[in-house]
Design an enzyme around this catalytic site. Structure first.
Site, PDB file in Angstrom:
ATOM      1  N   HIS A   1       0.903  -1.411   0.104  1.00 17.51           N
ATOM      2  CA  HIS A   1      -0.026  -0.040   0.039  1.00 17.51           C
ATOM      3  C   HIS A   1       0.819   1.223  -0.058  1.00 17.51           C
ATOM      4  O   HIS A   1       2.062   1.090   0.182  1.00 17.51           O
ATOM      5  CB  HIS A   1      -0.903   0.000   1.144  1.00 17.51           C
ATOM      6  CG  HIS A   1      -2.340  -0.944   1.040  1.00 17.51           C
ATOM      7  ND1 HIS A   1      -3.199  -0.415   0.186  1.00 17.51           N
ATOM      8  CD2 HIS A   1      -2.655  -1.885   1.548  1.00 17.51           C
ATOM      9  CE1 HIS A   1      -3.889  -1.452   0.367  1.00 17.51           C
ATOM     10  NE2 HIS A   1      -3.743  -2.143   1.246  1.00 17.51           N
TER      11      HIS A   1
ATOM     12  N   ASP B   1      -0.088   6.816  -3.568  1.00 19.16           N
ATOM     13  CA  ASP B   1      -1.257   6.552  -4.296  1.00 19.16           C
ATOM     14  C   ASP B   1      -1.661   7.576  -5.485  1.00 19.16           C
ATOM     15  O   ASP B   1      -1.518   7.255  -6.513  1.00 19.16           O
ATOM     16  CB  ASP B   1      -2.492   6.313  -3.469  1.00 19.16           C
ATOM     17  CG  ASP B   1      -2.367   5.012  -2.840  1.00 19.16           C
ATOM     18  OD1 ASP B   1      -1.670   3.986  -3.025  1.00 19.16           O
ATOM     19  OD2 ASP B   1      -3.115   4.818  -2.088  1.00 19.16           O
TER      20      ASP B   1
END
Length: 384
Positions: free
Chosen positions: A133, A163
């Site tokens: 992540h 991200d």
């Protein structure tokens, strides 16, 4: 300013988005906000939903639902690819190849296709197949280590750096670059947008500062990481916060003036050995007034000042309201498209669609016959 000639600078370009995680949706939103026709290909099961998702990231594009695990579904997507300028996907390396929708499959149908791939670790390398992540990607890229207070553990900056900045926005930039090149060469290519690479790119200035000897790897001790007293946030009398960024000497002088500081005591500005002491004194000073009072004194001046606002209050600030920086669409507060273009501004925001809502209309637009669509629908390959 010129006349409005379209609904965004990417009007006329067609992008297929294989639905996936947030950064991919963000890339699709960035392209769609700028006028590209982005078709979001959802899994067939998503078409069971009866309401549009409350997901700002899926605004401004149509949605189709296809069973991409069936040969007929794959063929339907490839029919869309034939008329597209680009395709974006955010799966682990090899997933789209196994589906029959990998770069070679798609470019065999459309040699001009720009095939955009976004992952955390990249398409190759020893960690390419590992789960991860944002927090992991920015750790490996050296960014997370630099964020936080001196003597304390690193602080995740939401998931903005890996991200969205190092991933979704990087892929959107890569797609525009690839499509621009294809208009000259008539050849497509594959874009490998890795969040570790994008995060490293965002750290470029700090590599420069490190090479120049003005950035220490000990977090919380540098000018831009909260180490300096003139570049930090401070609590106010009402428990709110303000931000100060008075780096340049003239801005620092104005800070001293407007905050009523002892100019002799607060000089020299760049004496790192006194930053902690001066920060403690500024902390006391800023706690003597409320956030609103400090805004009255400093806002709009060259102090380099702003109140620290939450995402709801930000939309109500007079500056943001004057620029129409936020809008409420379908009951959802959200940011307006950015950046802004003088001649080809973005269209009005269209709210998210129910998954699969536009399946038939899109397939017609991309050349499938009514008979083909009826067969695919009756066989459960596409949403009805």
């Amino acid at each position: 300013m010129g006349t409005v000639e379209g609904k965004g600078p990417l009007k006329g370009f067609k992008i297929i988005e294989l639905a996936g995680i947030g950064p991919g949706r963000f890339c699709g939103m960035m392209l769609a906000d700028m006028g590209a026709e982005v078709i979001r290909v959802e899994r067939i099961g998503a078409a069971q939903a009866t309401h549009a998702p409350k997901d700002v990231l899926t605004r401004n594009r149509r949605s189709i639902a296809v069973d991409v695990k069936s040969p007929e579904g794959v063929e339907a997507v490839l029919r869309l690819v034939e008329k597209a300028d680009g395709l974006i996907e955010g799966f682990r390396p090899g997933v789209t190849e196994r589906l029959g929708l990998g770069p070679q499959d798609c470019q065999a149908r459309n040699p001009r296709l720009v095939y955009g791939r976004m992952t955390g670790w990249g398409q190759e390398g020893p960690m390419a197949q590992a789960a991860g992540h944002d927090i992991n990607y920015i750790s490996l890229a050296g960014a997370l280590h630099a964020i936080g207070r001196n003597g304390e553990r690193p602080v995740p900056p939401l998931n903005l750096v890996g991200d969205f900045g190092g991933g979704g926005m990087l892929l959107a930039y890569g797609m525009v670059c690839g499509i621009l090149e294809a208009t000259k060469s008539s050849q497509g290519q594959i874009i490998d947008a890795a969040m570790v690479d994008g995060t490293a790119a965002l750290m470029a200035m700090f590599y420069s500062m490190s090479a120049s000897g003005v950035f220490d790897t000990q977090r919380g001790t540098n000018m831009l990481d909260g180490g300096a007293h003139f570049y930090d946030t401070y609590e106010t009398a009402d428990g709110e916060y303000i931000s100060i960024g008075s780096i340049e000497p003239q801005f620092y002088a104005l800070l001293m003036e407007k905050a009523g500081l002892d100019t002799e005591y607060f000089q020299p500005q760049m004496d790192r050995g006194r930053w902690g002491e001066l920060k403690a004194k500024l902390t006391e000073v800023f706690r003597t007034k409320t956030q609103a009072q400090w805004c009255e004194i400093m806002e709009g001046s060259d102090v380099c000042f702003a109140p620290v606002l939450n995402l709801i209050d930000a939309a109500d600030h007079p500056h943001n309201k004057a620029r129409n920086s936020y809008q409420t669409v379908a009951g959802m507060l959200q940011q307006s498209p950015a950046p802004r273009f003088s001649r080809t501004p973005a269209a009005d925001i269209a709210p998210p669609r129910v998954p699969g809502e536009d399946t038939a209309a899109v397939l017609v637009d991309y050349g499938l016959s009514a008979e083909e669509i009826a067969t695919l629908t009756s066989n459960g390959v596409v949403a009805g």
